[in-house]
Enzyme design. Structure first.
Site, PDB file in Angstrom:
ATOM      1  N   LYS A  88       0.954  -1.332   0.035  1.00  0.00           N
ATOM      2  CA  LYS A  88       0.220  -0.107   0.077  1.00  0.00           C
ATOM      3  C   LYS A  88       0.946   1.214  -0.069  1.00  0.00           C
ATOM      4  O   LYS A  88       0.455   2.224  -0.511  1.00  0.00           O
ATOM      5  CB  LYS A  88      -1.154   0.084   1.190  1.00  0.00           C
ATOM      6  CG  LYS A  88      -2.054  -0.938   0.981  1.00  0.00           C
ATOM      7  CD  LYS A  88      -3.199  -0.673   1.970  1.00  0.00           C
ATOM      8  CE  LYS A  88      -4.446  -1.784   1.684  1.00  0.00           C
ATOM      9  NZ  LYS A  88      -5.425  -1.378   2.814  1.00  0.00           N
TER      10      LYS A  88
ATOM     11  N   LYS B  37      -8.849  -9.918  -9.738  1.00  0.00           N
ATOM     12  CA  LYS B  37     -10.009  -9.964  -9.016  1.00  0.00           C
ATOM     13  C   LYS B  37     -10.839  -8.620  -9.066  1.00  0.00           C
ATOM     14  O   LYS B  37     -10.105  -7.690  -9.041  1.00  0.00           O
ATOM     15  CB  LYS B  37      -9.400  -9.986  -7.696  1.00  0.00           C
ATOM     16  CG  LYS B  37     -10.402 -10.747  -6.580  1.00  0.00           C
ATOM     17  CD  LYS B  37      -9.590 -11.307  -5.344  1.00  0.00           C
ATOM     18  CE  LYS B  37     -10.269 -10.591  -4.079  1.00  0.00           C
ATOM     19  NZ  LYS B  37      -9.762 -11.045  -2.615  1.00  0.00           N
TER      20      LYS B  37
ATOM     21  N   LYS C 234     -13.479  -3.271  -5.121  1.00  0.00           N
ATOM     22  CA  LYS C 234     -14.314  -2.108  -4.925  1.00  0.00           C
ATOM     23  C   LYS C 234     -13.657  -0.869  -5.226  1.00  0.00           C
ATOM     24  O   LYS C 234     -14.304  -0.106  -5.515  1.00  0.00           O
ATOM     25  CB  LYS C 234     -15.058  -2.059  -3.804  1.00  0.00           C
ATOM     26  CG  LYS C 234     -14.617  -2.243  -2.443  1.00  0.00           C
ATOM     27  CD  LYS C 234     -15.408  -2.357  -1.177  1.00  0.00           C
ATOM     28  CE  LYS C 234     -15.237  -2.976  -0.044  1.00  0.00           C
ATOM     29  NZ  LYS C 234     -13.522  -2.710   0.737  1.00  0.00           N
TER      30      LYS C 234
HETATM   31  P1  AMP Z   1     -12.046  -5.935   0.039  1.00  0.00           P
HETATM   32  O1  AMP Z   1     -13.140  -5.141  -0.773  1.00  0.00           O
HETATM   33  O2  AMP Z   1     -10.834  -6.436  -0.734  1.00  0.00           O
HETATM   34  O3  AMP Z   1     -11.727  -5.257   1.167  1.00  0.00           O
HETATM   35  O4  AMP Z   1     -12.483  -7.224   0.597  1.00  0.00           O
HETATM   36  C1  AMP Z   1     -13.608  -7.441   1.453  1.00  0.00           C
HETATM   37  C2  AMP Z   1     -14.033  -8.877   1.342  1.00  0.00           C
HETATM   38  O5  AMP Z   1     -14.751  -9.328   0.217  1.00  0.00           O
HETATM   39  C3  AMP Z   1     -12.825 -10.065   1.497  1.00  0.00           C
HETATM   40  O6  AMP Z   1     -13.424 -11.196   2.361  1.00  0.00           O
HETATM   41  C4  AMP Z   1     -12.655 -10.562   0.379  1.00  0.00           C
HETATM   42  O7  AMP Z   1     -11.900 -11.637  -0.006  1.00  0.00           O
HETATM   43  C5  AMP Z   1     -13.883 -10.398  -0.498  1.00  0.00           C
HETATM   44  N1  AMP Z   1     -13.774 -10.339  -1.848  1.00  0.00           N
HETATM   45  C6  AMP Z   1     -13.566  -9.004  -2.341  1.00  0.00           C
HETATM   46  N2  AMP Z   1     -13.611  -8.958  -3.903  1.00  0.00           N
HETATM   47  C7  AMP Z   1     -13.788 -10.243  -3.956  1.00  0.00           C
HETATM   48  C8  AMP Z   1     -13.808 -11.075  -5.519  1.00  0.00           C
HETATM   49  N3  AMP Z   1     -13.679 -10.287  -6.309  1.00  0.00           N
HETATM   50  N4  AMP Z   1     -14.167 -12.436  -5.204  1.00  0.00           N
HETATM   51  C9  AMP Z   1     -14.137 -12.823  -4.077  1.00  0.00           C
HETATM   52  N5  AMP Z   1     -14.223 -12.327  -3.112  1.00  0.00           N
HETATM   53  C10 AMP Z   1     -13.969 -11.018  -3.047  1.00  0.00           C
END
Ligand code: AMP
Length: 337
Positions: A119, A201, A204
């Site tokens: 980061k 992946k 958000k």
């Molecule tokens: P984040 O938005 O990266 O902070 O992720 C929050 C949660 O959502 C975590 O448990 C991630 O593993 C899950 N997550 C986020 N993006 C994906 C994705 N594209 N596919 C599966 N799980 C996701």
């Protein structure tokens, strides 16, 4: 769940940062499981706004998303009677315990965190102390509630290890205080990839939002995004890891209609990519429709949302206070009667 610590069910802690709007991957990879876990475990689910400010944020966005996240928590089926639903900054013990844990974590230890390195490389103009201390705040989140299980992805494994090390160290230095949390890897939720770059992946905070389907996107937007999804140069609707575009769409269709992958392939044998993309879009629109309706109702009733936050913060605070009081006593802070 008035007193979750006296109940035999294991305690689960999970939090989502309101940086960026919730998208399909969050739902499949995290939120859906959170709903399932409510009956089997005592769950504490938080909107992690304090973690959000370790990166640049517009205050208005953070405020809006905090309401959005809470409304979506409720709209997808998280139940404030079963689980504690709260906003992190509304439970001051998180910051208080984090400070104590900072003083029990070595600089070298925190410096090894790969997420901090990544980061800070990504935003060299804002390498703030909070970003460095992110893992100790996360440790505080978890340890405050004597959490048994923390559902995490691989990217958070190192942070959980740090939380365990710090907890163990504290327990040894003073006396048993914290439950040592374990990582919890719920049955493989599918991983969803960016529609325009199916090797990355879906996230958000992805730069290209046209490849990200947000839970609150309207039907037209969802259809447009699916129609423009990048697919491979082939025509068969067959799951194949060397064809990430079509495979991603098959996964999404499978998850949102509850159809096994092989059955999807059978259903669309002979169909073309364009028709399939439309069907995937429609399936997602239909799935999200009741969630979005509930979300809108909730957003029209902010008083209720505030009530949920307030009651969640009170319940969380009660548990957190017990842990914090123990910690303060052990480290020698004088507590007022
Ligand atoms: P984040 O938005 O990266 O902070 O992720 C929050 C949660 O959502 C975590 O448990 C991630 O593993 C899950 N997550 C986020 N993006 C994906 C994705 N594209 N596919 C599966 N799980 C996701």
């Amino acid at each position: 769940m008035a007193d979750i610590q006296n109940q035999p069910k294991k305690i689960v802690y999970s939090a989502l940062k309101p940086t960026g709007d919730l998208q399909l991957g969050n739902y499949i990879g995290a939120l859906k499981n959170m709903v399932k876990m409510q009956d089997e475990y005592n769950c504490i689910y938080m909107v992690a706004d304090m973690h959000s400010i370790t990166v640049e944020n517009l205050p208005a966005d953070l405020r809006r998303r905090t309401y959005d996240f809470m409304a979506l928590f409720l709209a997808i089926g998280l139940d404030p009677e079963k689980s504690i639903l709260a906003v992190q900054s509304q439970v001051p013990q998180h910051a208080e315990l984090a400070w104590v844990l900072n003083c029990h974590t070595q600089f070298g230890e925190a410096s090894r965190m790969t997420q901090f390195k990544e980061k800070s490389a990504k935003a060299p103009e804002n390498v703030n102390v909070g970003l460095f201390a992110y893992p100790t705040l996360m440790a505080a989140d978890i340890l405050l509630y004597q959490t048994d299980l923390v559902p995490i992805g691989k990217d958070q494994k190192q942070h959980l290890e740090l939380a365990r090390d710090v907890a163990q160290r504290f327990n040894t230095k003073y006396s048993p205080t914290f439950t040592i949390p374990d990582g919890f890897y719920p049955k493989q939720g599918a991983k969803i990839f960016n529609l325009l770059d199916p090797t990355a992946k879906m996230g958000k905070t992805d730069d290209n939002t046209n490849g990200v389907v947000f839970l609150l996107d309207d039907a037209d937007t969802i259809m447009r995004k699916f129609k423009r999804a990048v697919t491979d140069c082939d025509t068969a609707i067959v799951y194949d890891e060397t064809k990430p575009g079509i495979s991603n769409l098959i996964t999404i269709y499978s998850v949102f209609t509850g159809t096994p992958v092989q059955a999807v392939e059978k259903e669309f044998a002979g169909s073309n990519y364009a028709d399939f993309k439309t069907k995937v879009g429609e399936a997602v629109v239909e799935y999200l429709r009741p969630i979005q309706t509930k979300y809108r109702d909730l957003m029209n009733n902010k008083d209720y949302l505030v009530e949920v936050m307030k009651s969640g913060a009170e319940k969380a605070s009660r548990i957190a206070n017990r842990t914090l009081a123990k910690v303060y006593r052990k480290i020698g802070f004088v507590q007022l009667p």
